[in-house]
Design a protein around this motif. Structure first.
Motif, PDB file in Angstrom:
ATOM      1  N   ASN A 114      15.118   8.559  -3.890  1.00  0.00           N
ATOM      2  CA  ASN A 114      15.330   7.110  -4.020  1.00  0.00           C
ATOM      3  C   ASN A 114      13.984   6.401  -3.890  1.00  0.00           C
ATOM      4  N   ASP A 115      13.978   5.072  -4.065  1.00  0.00           N
ATOM      5  CA  ASP A 115      12.720   4.314  -4.060  1.00  0.00           C
ATOM      6  C   ASP A 115      11.981   4.477  -2.740  1.00  0.00           C
ATOM      7  N   GLN A 116      12.755   4.500  -1.657  1.00  0.00           N
ATOM      8  CA  GLN A 116      12.171   4.637  -0.321  1.00  0.00           C
ATOM      9  C   GLN A 116      11.368   5.940  -0.233  1.00  0.00           C
ATOM     10  N   GLY A 148       8.293   6.025  -2.582  1.00  0.00           N
ATOM     11  CA  GLY A 148       7.230   5.170  -2.039  1.00  0.00           C
ATOM     12  C   GLY A 148       6.496   5.860  -0.901  1.00  0.00           C
ATOM     13  N   SER A 176      10.322  -2.566   9.891  1.00  0.00           N
ATOM     14  CA  SER A 176      11.717  -2.124  10.009  1.00  0.00           C
ATOM     15  C   SER A 176      12.219  -2.227  11.456  1.00  0.00           C
ATOM     16  N   SER A 206       4.917  -8.259   1.463  1.00  0.00           N
ATOM     17  CA  SER A 206       5.687  -7.479   2.429  1.00  0.00           C
ATOM     18  C   SER A 206       5.437  -5.991   2.192  1.00  0.00           C
ATOM     19  N   GLU A 266       7.527  -3.784   1.890  1.00  0.00           N
ATOM     20  CA  GLU A 266       8.547  -3.231   0.969  1.00  0.00           C
ATOM     21  C   GLU A 266       8.010  -3.052  -0.441  1.00  0.00           C
ATOM     22  N   ARG A 267       6.899  -3.742  -0.768  1.00  0.00           N
ATOM     23  CA  ARG A 267       6.406  -3.619  -2.148  1.00  0.00           C
ATOM     24  C   ARG A 267       6.004  -2.184  -2.483  1.00  0.00           C
ATOM     25  N   HIS A 323       7.757   0.297  -1.747  1.00  0.00           N
ATOM     26  CA  HIS A 323       8.988   0.991  -2.108  1.00  0.00           C
ATOM     27  C   HIS A 323       9.562   0.452  -3.414  1.00  0.00           C
ATOM     28  N   THR A 324       9.444  -0.860  -3.607  1.00  0.00           N
ATOM     29  CA  THR A 324      10.014  -1.432  -4.835  1.00  0.00           C
ATOM     30  C   THR A 324       9.092  -1.208  -6.035  1.00  0.00           C
ATOM     31  N   GLY A 325       7.795  -1.009  -5.754  1.00  0.00           N
ATOM     32  CA  GLY A 325       6.847  -0.836  -6.850  1.00  0.00           C
ATOM     33  C   GLY A 325       6.165  -2.123  -7.265  1.00  0.00           C
ATOM     34  N   ALA A 326       6.498  -3.251  -6.603  1.00  0.00           N
ATOM     35  CA  ALA A 326       5.897  -4.546  -6.975  1.00  0.00           C
ATOM     36  C   ALA A 326       4.542  -4.717  -6.296  1.00  0.00           C
TER      37      ALA A 326
END
Lengths: 97, 423
Positions: A36-38, A41, B361, B403, B405-406, B408-411
């Motif tokens: 998954n993306d997590q 990454g 997190s 953030s 999270e980028r 993980h999202t790829g942004a």
């Protein structure tokens, strides 16, 4: 200036002959499509970045052009071990996972 | 309570032989409990505390610094301020910081000696010039001042720069941001420390955070354990905001987190003082060096990072050689200038060369890190948006794209090399 032993040339050379590629022993996921993306990454971007013992891949860029592993202390810059790709780090160098 | 600095105060103190000045801020013993603990007393951490107090009325705040105020990267950079970044997200953030710089001395009642002497980013190849034109156009669309200059125009601004077409790396042009410049780096730390102290923030020096315990039931942060005056002490806090630059990976590990960051030394050096000869900032990506002249007269010279991770605050000898070469290529007139001091700061580099600002997190834990080689210029903006993010528990609009999270999202926001030179 670091003095690095190349396990292929079997001699000690100056740092500027080498290029540090990054953290070693990062295993490419066997089934990337299942991640998954997590997880993807984490594999791509997240690193241990320790203050102390660090396992890294070095490239003898202007020498024999081989890659090899180095265990180096990021605080004292002492090079503890050098070993070839595919070999396991010496026992005492194994970090907590 | 510290004194207000003014012309009147200066006259008053002159009559007392200047013996009546009080310390700019008080380093205090930590209390047992705070609403918010800011880990790291560099420019960004102090600015965070200042804006928490000023903009959000939160004064039950402590800044914990493991060394002394102004002893970390705030006192180790090359003091360049500019906002000519390529990507919209980065450009908006750095431009917001630049606008705060313009009023900072008055806001803090402390002269940070912000000098808008302009920043030149040189181009040495056709591709450099294409990138410069693209970046200047992007900047102008974002309302940021910028111009593309020809070698003749550059020569007018910096007569001592070698613009000869016969150079190995000829100067073909440059981007020019007149509103960029330099500031007095120590004054930024001292000014924010003093301003935060005046609003009631506790500044604790020589207090290293050694643990970030989490609550067993909720999983949220409980506070921090510090080592201070030879003793370990637990400080309870609702929120822990880490602004720890090169040590962010180490601090994150205390809370069981991993970051997309690698720490490397970035070094700089200063020369012996010279007569005024350079009244702007010159940066070159291709030969990789940048310099300006401080008000004391010394040349402040910056370099690249080491090619490998490290926490030694000195930097590799190889980089000194490389940088000296770049400076002599650009300014043959400086080839015999002697260097006075050299040092390194540990910079926290993200894969996309952009910062991480926001919640982690773990509930109650916030990070502002990953500024890498270019954090100084962002100090006021970084503190402002991070204070908002911590106080509201919701990202400031300018901080939202940054953030963690980028990754993980790829942004991701790719600023590697996009900002003229990555510093």
């Amino acid at each position: 200036m670091l003095r690095i032993y190349c396990p292929y040339c079997e001699s000690v050379r100056d740092e500027d002959e080498f290029h540090c590629v990054g953290e070693a022993h990062i295993k490419r996921p066997e089934r990337p499509d299942d991640l998954n993306d997590q997880e993807w990454g984490e594999y791509l971007h997240f690193r241990t970045n320790p203050r102390g013992e660090h396992r890294e891949i070095w490239h003898h860029a202007v020498g024999c052009r081989q890659h090899f592993n180095v265990v180096r202390d990021t605080e004292t810059y002492e090079i503890r071990h050098v070993y070839r790709i595919g070999e396991e780090p010496p026992h005492e160098a194994v970090l907590d996972e | 309570m510290t004194q207000h600095y003014s012309f009147l105060q200066l006259i008053r103190q002159a009559f007392k032989h200047h013996e009546g000045w009080k310390p700019a801020w008080n380093s205090v013993e930590p209390r047992d409990e705070y609403d918010i603990v800011v880990v790291g007393g560099g420019g960004h951490g102090l600015a965070t505390a200042y804006y928490l107090a000023k903009n959000h009325g939160l004064t039950n705040v402590a800044v914990l610094e493991k060394g002394w105020i102004g002893g970390g990267n705030t006192g180790r950079n090359t003091t360049i301020v500019r906002s000519n970044y390529l990507r919209d997200e980065a450009a908006h953030l750095y431009e917001f910081a630049l606008e705060l710089w313009e009023g900072l001395s008055a806001d803090l009642n402390f002269n940070v000696m912000f000098s808008q002497r302009g920043v030149l980013n040189l181009g040495h190849s056709l591709q450099d010039m294409r990138d410069i034109e693209r970046r200047v156009n992007a900047n102008r669309l974002n309302g940021i001042d910028g111009e593309v200059l020809s070698p003749a125009e550059i020569q007018k601004i910096v007569p001592i720069l070698d613009c000869s077409p016969n150079n190995r790396y000829p100067v073909l042009g440059a981007s020019w941001q007149p509103r960029g410049g330099i500031a007095r780096h120590d004054a930024v730390a001292w000014g924010y420390a003093r301003a935060a102290d005046r609003l009631g923030v506790d500044i604790v020096e020589h207090a290293a955070v050694v643990d970030i315990p989490l609550n067993r039931n909720t999983g949220a942060v409980d506070g921090v354990v510090i080592e201070h005056a030879g003793e370990r002490k637990f400080i309870r806090a609702r929120k822990v905001a880490c602004v720890t630059a090169g040590n962010s990976g180490v601090v994150a590990a205390l809370a069981g987190l991993k970051l997309p960051i690698e720490s490397r030394p970035l070094q700089a050096f200063v020369s012996e003082p010279l007569k005024p000869c350079l009244d702007t900032v010159v940066m070159s990506n291709a030969v990789h060096g940048y310099l300006s002249q401080s008000d004391k007269g010394d040349l402040v010279i910056g370099a690249g990072t080491d090619g490998y991770n490290g926490y030694g605050q000195r930097g590799s000898f190889e980089i000194i050689e490389e940088t000296a070469r770049a400076i002599c290529e650009l300014f043959p007139v400086f080839s015999r200038v002697r260097m006075n001091r050299q040092w390194g700061g540990i910079v926290d580099i993200c894969p996309d060369a952009c910062p991480i600002i926001g919640r982690m997190s773990v509930p109650g834990l916030y990070f502002n890190c990953g500024w890498g080689t270019g954090g100084f210029k962002a100090t006021p903006g970084s503190g402002f948006v991070f204070a908002h993010t911590v106080a509201e528990d919701h990202p400031h609009p300018l901080a939202a794209p940054f953030s963690v999270e980028r990754f993980h999202t790829g942004a991701v926001i790719d600023e590697h090399g996009a900002a003229g030179v990555a510093h």
